[in-house]
Design a protein around this motif. Structure first.
Motif, short mmCIF file in Angstrom:
data_model
loop_
_atom_site.label_atom_id
_atom_site.label_comp_id
_atom_site.label_asym_id
_atom_site.label_seq_id
_atom_site.Cartn_x
_atom_site.Cartn_y
_atom_site.Cartn_z
N TYR A 101 0.80 -1.42 -0.06
CA TYR A 101 -0.08 -0.20 0.00
C TYR A 101 0.77 1.27 0.07
N THR A 102 0.63 2.28 -0.85
CA THR A 102 1.59 3.40 -0.90
C THR A 102 0.69 4.59 -0.47
N ALA A 103 1.31 5.69 0.05
CA ALA A 103 0.67 6.92 0.28
C ALA A 103 1.73 8.06 -0.09
N LEU A 104 1.17 9.19 -0.59
CA LEU A 104 1.74 10.20 -0.96
C LEU A 104 1.75 11.38 0.26
N THR A 105 0.64 11.22 0.88
CA THR A 105 0.55 12.18 1.93
C THR A 105 0.04 11.37 3.45
N VAL A 106 0.26 12.18 4.53
CA VAL A 106 0.30 11.51 5.96
C VAL A 106 -1.30 11.37 5.88
N SER A 107 -2.26 12.10 5.29
CA SER A 107 -3.70 11.44 5.60
C SER A 107 -3.87 10.34 4.82
N ARG A 153 -2.80 7.54 6.73
CA ARG A 153 -3.58 7.27 7.95
C ARG A 153 -4.71 6.13 7.55
N HIS A 154 -5.29 6.87 6.41
CA HIS A 154 -6.46 6.06 5.78
C HIS A 154 -6.11 4.63 5.48
N VAL A 155 -5.10 4.26 5.06
CA VAL A 155 -4.56 2.73 4.60
C VAL A 155 -4.63 2.34 6.08
N LEU A 156 -3.97 3.09 7.10
CA LEU A 156 -3.76 2.17 8.25
C LEU A 156 -5.30 1.94 9.08
N GLN A 157 -6.11 2.69 8.73
CA GLN A 157 -7.36 2.55 9.24
C GLN A 157 -8.16 1.19 8.45
N GLU A 158 -7.87 0.98 7.24
CA GLU A 158 -8.68 0.07 6.37
C GLU A 158 -7.83 -1.28 6.54
N ILE A 186 1.63 7.96 14.92
CA ILE A 186 0.82 6.53 14.98
C ILE A 186 0.99 5.61 15.78
N LYS A 187 2.21 6.09 16.51
CA LYS A 187 2.96 4.79 17.57
C LYS A 187 2.01 4.25 18.49
N ASP A 188 1.21 5.28 19.29
CA ASP A 188 -0.05 4.63 20.01
C ASP A 188 -1.23 4.23 19.54
N GLU A 189 -1.71 4.68 18.57
CA GLU A 189 -3.09 4.29 18.00
C GLU A 189 -2.83 3.04 17.12
N TYR A 190 -1.62 3.08 16.43
CA TYR A 190 -1.44 1.83 15.72
C TYR A 190 0.00 0.92 15.90
N SER A 191 -0.25 0.26 17.12
CA SER A 191 1.05 0.05 17.73
C SER A 191 1.78 -1.22 17.18
N ALA A 192 0.75 -1.91 16.57
CA ALA A 192 1.31 -3.31 15.99
C ALA A 192 2.30 -3.33 14.77
N PRO A 193 1.87 -2.52 13.88
CA PRO A 193 2.94 -2.61 12.78
C PRO A 193 4.34 -2.14 13.33
N VAL A 194 5.26 -2.45 12.53
CA VAL A 194 6.59 -2.15 13.04
C VAL A 194 7.26 -0.99 12.00
N ARG A 195 7.81 -0.11 12.50
CA ARG A 195 8.32 1.24 11.83
C ARG A 195 9.64 0.98 11.32
#
Ligand code: ADP
Length: 363
Positions: free
Chosen positions: A32-38, A41-46, A70-79
């Motif tokens: 999944y790719t994203a050009l902007t932060v928003s 975030r949308h990808v992370l939600q979906e 995104i660390k707290d809200e999406y803690s599972a993915p590794v960054r």
């Protein structure tokens, strides 16, 4: 089962980079790719992505800032951070604050990036497994708590009712009991109740955290003596307490220890002894308390002395009902609070238990 593909979110404000990434890795990963932060975030939600890769240099928000956000809200993915050499300071900070798992230099080396993604995914899976195990453990713990609660209430209360009814029947002479059945019922129920209580003590000892509170040994020993003294009105209790310093300790475990040792001293008295006696001495010092419980009961065979603290060990030199778990609990409770115990005995003359318990008072 078909192995799940690694799902990756890659955020970069340069479309060329996103395209290059897709071209290199689309066969290996679900991308999944994203050009902007928003968009990101949308990808992370979906999608439940395993790995998030962010470019450091972006307008508005840096990669580290995004990963931190995104660390707290999406803690599972590794960054993972993609960056040039010039951002060294940001990198050190990001790693030290735990915002990122790894960083990759731009332009990326395909093998290096692939390795980093593989490692990140392994970490993701290990954390997931750990989380699942923790949840399982918490569930088992709460089931065990409910089970113990049920044992202590639902099993003990009917037993106490039966005991009450037996006593009522005896008092009201409701039945002629020439064979002493009431006594037998009472003995069996008392034995079963004793076993249940020991199980609860064992369970609590193995699970409860220690809490230090002030202990007045005179009062504590008096209470225990009152509890067990009635089992034989002939029993003489010599209690000597020398405490002129504050003692702080784990009241629950110390009570468990005293209860078991004093009840044993009463239980294993000599049947024909005219003056069954227990001497309880406590000396309290700033660093520790020393306790001695000495009886003139049946004593313990020297061969058995090494085993009496083992779980379910019971000697067959008496007809006393027992579970063989009391002294095991004593030893476990003492080891929990850093204390120790030693036993000595002359068979036929009595037994002596000597223990030390650390004093946690700051005074
Ligand atoms: P239980 O008393 O339920 O059998 P314990 O673990 O408390 O189990 O004791 C283990 C064994 O040690 C007992 O079976 C008993 O034979 C022996 N014992 C413990 N305390 C004494 C004592 N004060 N005098 C003689 N024997 C003792």
């Amino acid at each position: 089962m078909k192995e799940e593909r690694i799902r990756i979110l890659y955020l970069d404000d340069e479309a060329n980079n996103l395209n290059a990434f897709r071209a290199s890795f689309r066969r290996d990963y679900e991308i999944y790719t994203a050009l902007t932060v928003s968009e990101a975030r949308h990808v992370l939600q979906e999608h439940a992505v395993h790995v998030v890769i962010a470019d450091q240099r972006m307008p508005g928000m840096t990669g580290v800032e995004f990963l931190d956000s995104i660390k707290d809200e999406y803690s599972a993915p590794v960054r993972i951070l993609l960056t040039g050499y010039t951002d060294f300071e940001a990198l050190v900070n990001a790693i030290n604050k735990g915002q990122i798992f790894r960083y990759i230099k731009k332009p990326w080396d395909e093998i290096e990036l692939k390795n980093a993604i593989g490692n990140a995914h392994e970490l993701y899976m290990a954390r997931k497994e750990l989380r699942e195990k923790m949840e399982e453990l918490e569930k088992t713990n709460s089931e065990l708590n409910r089970f113990i609660y049920s044992i202590s209430h639902d099993l003990r209360s009917p037993l106490m009712s039966v005991l009450g009814i037996v006593n009522l029947a005896r008092m009201e002479h409701a039945l002629v009991d020439a064979n002493g059945y009431f006594d037998m019922i009472e003995t069996s129920i008392t034995r079963l109740d004793g076993f249940i209580q020991k199980m609860i003590e064992y369970y609590k000892n193995s699970r409860l955290e220690s809490e230090w509170e002030e202990i007045d040994f005179q009062a504590l020993i008096r209470e225990t003596v009152e509890t067990f003294g009635h089992q034989d009105p002939q029993m003489i209790f010599d209690v000597e307490v020398n405490q002129d310093t504050v003692f702080a300790g784990d009241a629950f475990r110390i009570t468990v220890v005293l209860n078991n040792l004093i009840s044993n001293a009463v239980k294993y008295r000599k049947p024909q002894e005219a003056q069954p006696r227990v001497k309880i001495t406590a000396n309290v010092y700033p660093g520790y308390a020393s306790l001695v419980i000495e009886d003139n009961g049946i004593g313990i065979l020297s061969d058995h002395l090494d085993h009496i603290f083992d779980m379910f060990f019971r000697t067959r030199n008496n007809n006393q009902p027992g579970t063989g778990i009391g002294l095991y609990i004593v030893k476990e409770a003492l080891s929990h609070i850093g204390g120790n115990i030693a036993v000595s005995s002359v068979y036929g003359e009595g037994a002596k238990f000597e223990l030390t318990i650390p004093n946690h008072s700051a005074a």
